[in-house]
Structure formats: structure tokens, C-alpha cells
Design a protein around this motif. Structure first.
Motif, short mmCIF file in Angstrom:
data_model
loop_
_atom_site.label_atom_id
_atom_site.label_comp_id
_atom_site.label_asym_id
_atom_site.label_seq_id
_atom_site.Cartn_x
_atom_site.Cartn_y
_atom_site.Cartn_z
N ASN A 66 0.86 -1.18 0.00
CA ASN A 66 0.00 0.00 0.00
C ASN A 66 0.90 1.23 0.00
O ASN A 66 1.33 1.69 1.06
CB ASN A 66 -0.92 0.01 1.22
CG ASN A 66 -1.80 1.24 1.27
OD1 ASN A 66 -1.91 1.99 0.28
ND2 ASN A 66 -2.43 1.50 2.40
N THR A 67 1.17 1.74 -1.19
CA THR A 67 2.07 2.89 -1.29
C THR A 67 1.48 4.16 -0.69
O THR A 67 2.16 5.18 -0.59
CB THR A 67 2.44 3.15 -2.76
OG1 THR A 67 1.26 3.42 -3.52
CG2 THR A 67 3.18 1.96 -3.35
N LYS A 68 0.21 4.09 -0.29
CA LYS A 68 -0.42 5.25 0.36
C LYS A 68 -0.31 5.20 1.87
O LYS A 68 -0.77 6.11 2.57
CB LYS A 68 -1.89 5.32 -0.06
CG LYS A 68 -2.10 5.52 -1.56
CD LYS A 68 -3.57 5.58 -1.93
CE LYS A 68 -3.74 5.77 -3.44
NZ LYS A 68 -5.16 5.83 -3.84
N ALA A 148 3.09 3.08 -9.31
CA ALA A 148 2.05 2.38 -8.57
C ALA A 148 0.75 3.15 -8.55
O ALA A 148 -0.35 2.58 -8.55
CB ALA A 148 2.52 2.10 -7.14
N GLU A 149 0.86 4.47 -8.56
CA GLU A 149 -0.34 5.31 -8.44
C GLU A 149 -0.82 5.84 -9.79
O GLU A 149 -1.87 6.49 -9.86
CB GLU A 149 -0.06 6.46 -7.47
CG GLU A 149 0.23 5.96 -6.05
CD GLU A 149 0.57 7.07 -5.08
OE1 GLU A 149 0.49 8.26 -5.47
OE2 GLU A 149 0.94 6.76 -3.92
N MET A 150 -0.09 5.56 -10.87
CA MET A 150 -0.49 6.04 -12.19
C MET A 150 -1.75 5.32 -12.64
O MET A 150 -1.89 4.11 -12.48
CB MET A 150 0.64 5.80 -13.20
CG MET A 150 0.40 6.47 -14.55
SD MET A 150 1.69 6.03 -15.77
CE MET A 150 3.14 6.75 -14.99
N PRO A 160 -4.96 0.35 -12.82
CA PRO A 160 -3.48 0.40 -12.79
C PRO A 160 -2.91 -0.33 -14.00
O PRO A 160 -3.58 -1.14 -14.65
CB PRO A 160 -3.14 -0.32 -11.49
CG PRO A 160 -4.28 -1.27 -11.26
CD PRO A 160 -5.50 -0.54 -11.79
N LEU A 161 -1.66 -0.06 -14.29
CA LEU A 161 -1.00 -0.67 -15.44
C LEU A 161 -0.98 -2.19 -15.34
O LEU A 161 -1.13 -2.89 -16.35
CB LEU A 161 0.43 -0.13 -15.56
CG LEU A 161 1.28 -0.67 -16.72
CD1 LEU A 161 0.65 -0.33 -18.06
CD2 LEU A 161 2.69 -0.11 -16.64
N SER A 162 -0.81 -2.71 -14.12
CA SER A 162 -0.74 -4.16 -13.95
C SER A 162 -1.99 -4.85 -14.47
O SER A 162 -1.93 -5.93 -15.06
CB SER A 162 -0.52 -4.51 -12.47
OG SER A 162 -1.53 -3.94 -11.67
N LYS A 325 -1.31 -0.39 -4.77
CA LYS A 325 -0.35 -1.48 -4.62
C LYS A 325 0.70 -1.38 -5.71
O LYS A 325 0.39 -1.05 -6.85
CB LYS A 325 -1.07 -2.82 -4.70
CG LYS A 325 -0.17 -4.04 -4.51
CD LYS A 325 -0.97 -5.33 -4.62
CE LYS A 325 -0.10 -6.56 -4.55
NZ LYS A 325 -0.88 -7.80 -4.70
N TRP A 326 1.94 -1.68 -5.36
CA TRP A 326 3.04 -1.67 -6.33
C TRP A 326 2.68 -2.59 -7.48
O TRP A 326 2.14 -3.69 -7.27
CB TRP A 326 4.32 -2.10 -5.64
CG TRP A 326 5.57 -1.98 -6.46
CD1 TRP A 326 6.23 -0.83 -6.78
CD2 TRP A 326 6.32 -3.05 -7.04
NE1 TRP A 326 7.34 -1.12 -7.53
CE2 TRP A 326 7.43 -2.47 -7.71
CE3 TRP A 326 6.15 -4.44 -7.06
CZ2 TRP A 326 8.37 -3.24 -8.38
CZ3 TRP A 326 7.09 -5.20 -7.74
CH2 TRP A 326 8.18 -4.60 -8.39
#
Length: 566
Positions: A66-68, A148-150, A160-162, A325-326
Motif C-alpha cells: 500500500n504505497t499510500k 504504482a499510483e499512475m 493500474p497498469l498491472s 499497490k506496487w
């Protein structure tokens, strides 16, 4: 009873604690009259190093979940800040180990590779660059958080990109094309920041290298990777072999795939498509995948069975893709607890199964290391570590029917072909970094032009035509290793060739291949890479002709698998 990863206690390990531990080692080591006294001081210091590494790894893990999370974001910032100071302590430790008058006696009790790695460690850091290294660390964390937040918009939905990348494997070509377009649009919207962060990283790494007396960052980058068995020239030779021996074979395979798909040329968004119809996606949800994975590892061997059970009991997996999430995947370890952890982002594609096998291979290596490894040698260099993971992907083949149902042969074909076609992409990433760091004053546009040239050299069968922004040579901007771990990526290529060796060996005699693999993994970093490969009965990636043999075996296997696909 197994402790769950979420319950592992985190406590910041401070630079002050590290300094005290080093001072104690320094005092005792210099006063030591015998090798035994010296080794006792060393053991205590390495325990302190393990405490630091565990705390840093645990904080980074919880940040990537959780990058936040402001607390763990702050802890990661702390280790970014003091990390170079810990590196200075480790360099001073290496100096004492290397220069001690007791070295000859001490060496009798240690693996010879320990001193080789210490020599490289001494070359990888200078206390004169501490402030620059702190800035570098901060930039890497900034990029990780930024990616991660893009958010990307696809068919009216933000994601998210993933998650978006999963659509590049969709059976509908129009869906794949829209996904590629969405990736390009998302990157273009953030182009200024992506260019700025990378430019800053190139500049600061170059500054560090020159301050240490190196011509460019390439030499320093190799030392940072801890490489003791191969060098820049050997890697360049490997890339040339890829160009001459592998690229023509892959190009022919892609030509045949295009014909089978009924398309004129392979576009970027066709690159992960290998069969007609729906992609060979898993027929199980996440819970089903984990249940069947346990059955698979139960059938494979007693050691894999027991270890997978331990991992699941510890809840040592997080595979849900979610906001904040990363976006990548990894296996990490918390050495004080003798515990591994696997992070991934499931997206419903076959990549989910690749993760459950690939990252488990890394984790299994950690298991052997925890039991009988050498702390300073760990699981080996990255080229060795990636053999553990990539080979496990292939050794899972006999057990995959429950994951893919009647699509299992299609999956194997896709898996084999994607692994083979990955190698040219991997050397693009590697050569691109050599070009960039040998020419650190390149503009963003010059870097993109260089990348386009490498695509034409190693992947002439792929077109980016009409995919705005990506057609400018920007695919590399979401390859996180380029920003975060320079010169790591070639290790995937070297390991992939070894993994192919295990695959081809397993098709002839699976029990022998599995036994050779488990022996390979059990040694970790305690033997040189090429010695491990030779003992496993597999040709070294650096050996002339090994890629031709690999390509020949892959072509034969492609024909065999195609004959089984309905």
C-alpha cells in the motif's frame, strides 16, 4: 505453529545501532590474536547486518502493499536516507576482512567466494558518494510510487497498469489494440515526469561513478550487481550470439504465428498471442490456483510439498491487484524470521500461473539458504537466482492440466515461445542501458531513438506502427528494472537459457532433471554460476553454440506441442 507474515514484528533498525555493531566488530577484529576470535566478531556483525536487512525488507514490503501508507512510506524514506551510510559500514567491514593480517587463517574457514564478493563490494561503494546515493535512492522510490499510483483509462474504466497489461493477451485483436493505445496514452500523459526522473537517475549515477574514478556508470553498475563470474565483454558476446543465432529463429517463428493468426504482421499487441482463439487463461480463480498449486507441489517432491504448505500457512502471498499497490511482482525474504514473501498482481491470464511457479522458485531457494546457506553469499547472483525461478516454471509442466484444462498444451506452447522470444527483448533492455550510461548526456528524444534502433535490431518482426507514443520508442518507460535496478535484466536472459536446458532435460528424464534442479537450488551462492550450470549438465549461456542448440530444441518442441493442440 507458523507465524503469519502480517504478524511479523517490524522495528526500525537505526543507523546508530549499525554504527555501534560495526565499532564492536572493528575493535574486536583488530584486537584478535586468532582466526577464531576474528570469526566470532564477524559473526556478531553479520547478525546485526541481518537485523538491518530484515527491517528494511519488511518496511519496503509493507510499503509496496500500500504505497499510500504514510507510516511505511516514511520508513522506506528512512532507509533510503541511511542506506548509503550502511553501505559505508559494509565497505569498511570489507576493508577489515580483506586487509587483516589474519586473512590467510580466516580464509581457511570460509568459502573462497566470500573474499571474491568482498573485493567486488569494496569496488561498489565509496563513502565520498553518500549524499549522491541518498538522492539516487529517493528517485528510485519516487518512480516506484509514481508508477504504482499512475492511472490508465481503458474502455471508460480507470485501472493500474498491472491490470491493463492483462488485456494485451485478450483473444480479440481489437481489444488488444485498444489496450496498447491506452498504455501509450497513459504514458504520454506522464511523459514529462517519466523523462525527468530517468534523466535525473542517469545523471546522479554517472556523477557517483565518476566521483569514484570510473569512466562511466556501467563498470560501477556491474560491481553493484556483485558479479564475480562474468564481465561486460562476456555479456556483449552473449548479446551478439542472440542477434546471430536466436533472432533469425524467433523471426521465423513469428512469421509462422502471423500466418496461423491470419494477420499480415505482428504488431506490438500481438506479441503475446501464439494460438488461435481464446488465450490459454487459467480455468481457476485465485483460491483455486492456490489449492491446486499445493497439489502440484505435493506431487512434485517432499521438499516442495512441505515448503508450499508452510508458505500458505504463513499467508506469505499477496496477489490481488488493487489501487495503491506496487504494480510488479517479487519474492523477498525476512531473514531474521527465516520467512519469504511473494507479491504479485493477478489479472486472470496465464501470467498468474507463471507467478505461482516463478516466485515460488525464488522462495524455495530462500528456504535452502535459511537451512544451510552462507549469509554473505545468499542464494547467489541474480543470474543464479533467476535460474531458480525460471526453471521451476518449466518443471511445473507435468502438473498444469488442472490449471488450464483442455488448453494446457496451448499454454505450454505459449509459455515456451514467450520464454524464447523474451531473450531478444531482454538484451534490448540490457544494451539500451549500456548505451544510455555510456552516453549520459543524451536527450530524452535521443534515448527513445536509440531504443527504436534496438527494437529493429533484435525484434525486427514487431511493429509499433500507429500506436501513438509507444511508436516513439518508449516501451522501456514501464520496464521498472531500467529505472530501479540497472543492469539486472541481462540476468533474466542468461537464466532463461539455463531454464530451457532444464526444460529440454525434463522432456527426456523428468526425475533426473528435477533432482539436478533441486541440487542446483540447494547450493545457492556457494558455487560459481558456470560451475553450477556445468554440474547440472547444461551448456553455459556464454558458450558459443549454446543458443543454436537451444533454438534447435525449441523448434522441435514447438512442432511437438503444435501436434497436440486441437
Amino acid at each position: 505453529m507458523v507465524t503469519k507474515v502480517k504478524d511479523l514484528v517490524y522495528k526500525r533498525y537505526t543507523i546508530e545501532e549499525g554504527r555501534l555493531a560495526f565499532s564492536d566488530f572493528e575493535r574486536r577484529a583488530k584486537a584478535a590474536k586468532t582466526a577464531e576470535e576474528f570469526l566470532a566478531a564477524r559473526a556478531d556483525f553479520l547478525t546485526a547486518v541481518r537485523h538491518y536487512q530484515t527491517a528494511a525488507s519488511l518496511s519496503n514490503c509493507r510499503f509496496t502493499l500500500n504505497t499510500k501508507d504514510s507510516f511505511y512510506a516514511g520508513e522506506v524514506e528512512y532507509y533510503d536516507e541511511v542506506g548509503p551510510e550502511f553501505s559505508e559500514l559494509l565497505t569498511k567491514y570489507a576493508d577489515i576482512m580483506l586487509d587483516s593480517p589474519l586473512r590467510a587463517e580466516v580464509a581457511k574457514s570460509l568459502n573462497p567466494l566470500v573474499y571474491k564478493s568482498l573485493e567486488v563490494q569494496r569496488k561498489a561503494f565509496s563513502p565520498d558518494t553518500i549524499e549522491e546515493c541518498k538522492r539516487e535512492n529517493a528517485l528510485v522510490t519516487e518512480y516506484s510510487k509514481f508508477m504504482a499510483e499512475m492511472k490508465f483509462t481503458f474502455d471508460g474504466e480507470e485501472m493500474p497498469l498491472s491490470k491493463l497489461r492483462g488485456y494485451l493477451e485478450h483473444s480479440d485483436r481489437e481489444v488488444r489494440a485498444r489496450a496498447a493505445k491506452a498504455i501509450g496514452e497513459g504514458l504520454r500523459a506522464n511523459a514529462e515526469e517519466l523523462d525527468r526522473i530517468y534523466d535525473d537517475l542517469v545523471k546522479i549515477r554517472t556523477e557517483i561513478a565518476r566521483k569514484m574514478g570510473y569512466r562511466d556508470f556501467v563498470e560501477l553498475g556491474y560491481y553493484r550487481m556483485g558479479r564475480t563470474g562474468y564481465n561486460r565483454e562476456m555479456v556483449e558476446h552473449f548479446r551478439k550470439n542472440v542477434e546471430h543465432d536466436l533472432v533469425p529463429v524467433v523471426a521465423e517463428m513469428k512469421r509462422r504465428i502471423a500466418k496461423k493468426l491470419g494477420i499480415e504482421k505482428i504488431m506490438f499487441y500481438d506479441n503475446d498471442t501464439y494460438t488461435l482463439g481464446a488465450a490459454p487463461d487459467p480455468v481457476l480463480d485465485a483460491d483455486g490456483i492456490f489449492k491446486e498449486a499445493q497439489v502440484m507441489y505435493d506431487r512434485m517432491s517432499p521438499v516442495t510439498s512441505a515448503y508450499m504448505r508452510e508458505m500458505q500457512e504463513a499467508e506469505a502471498f499477496d496477489v490481488e491487484s488493487r489501487d495503491g499497490k506496487w504494480g510488479g511482482g517479487y519474492c523477498t525474504s525476512f531473514d531474521d524470521y527465516k520467512q519469504s514473501f511473494i507479491l504479485a498482481n493477478f489479472n486472470g491470464t496465464s501470467a498468474d500461473i507463471d507467478v505461482i511457479t516463478h516466485e515460488f522458485g525464488h522462495s524455495l531457494a530462500n528456504h535452502f539458504y535459511f537451512e544451510s546457506g552462507d549469509q554473505e553469499l545468499g542464494v547467489g547472483g541474480m543470474e543464479t537466482a533467476e535460474c531458480h525461478s525460471m526453471s521451476m516454471e518449466f518443471l511445473a509442466w507435468p502438473y498444469l492440466d488442472k490449471f488450464f484444462g483442455d488448453k494446457v498444451e496451448a499454454y505450454k506452447l505459449k509459455h515456451m515461445l514467450s520464454a524464447l522470444t523474451f531473450i531478444p527483448y531482454g538484451v534490448i533492455v540490457d544494451e539500451f542501458q549500456h548505451i544510455v550510461y555510456e552516453n549520459p548526456d543524451m536527450t530524452p528524444e535521443e534515448r527513445k531513438a536509440a531504443y527504436r534502433g534496438l527494437e529493429k535490431k533484435y525484434r525486427p518482426y514487431i511493429s509499433y506502427e500507429g500506436i501513438q507514443y509507444l511508436d516513439e520508442g518508449t516501451r522501456w518507460q514501464y520496464q521498472m528494472h531500467i529505472y530501479e535496478s540497472p543492469f539486472y535484466y541481462i540476468d533474466y536472459c542468461l537464466a532463461q537459457t539455463v531454464a530451457f536446458g532444464f526444460l529440454l532435460k525434463s522432456r527426456k528424464d523428468y526425475p533426473a532433471a528435477l533432482a539436478a534442479y533441486l541440487k542446483f537450488v540447494s547450493y545457492g551462492g556457494q558455487k560459481p554460476f558456470e560451475e553450477l550450470v556445468e554440474e547440472a549438465g547444461i551448456a553455459s549461456p556464454f558458450k558459443d553454440g549454446s543458443l543454436r542448440e537451444l533454438a534447435s530444441g525449441a523448434l522441435a518442441l514447438e512442432e511437438e506441442l503444435e501436434s497436440h493442440i486441437k
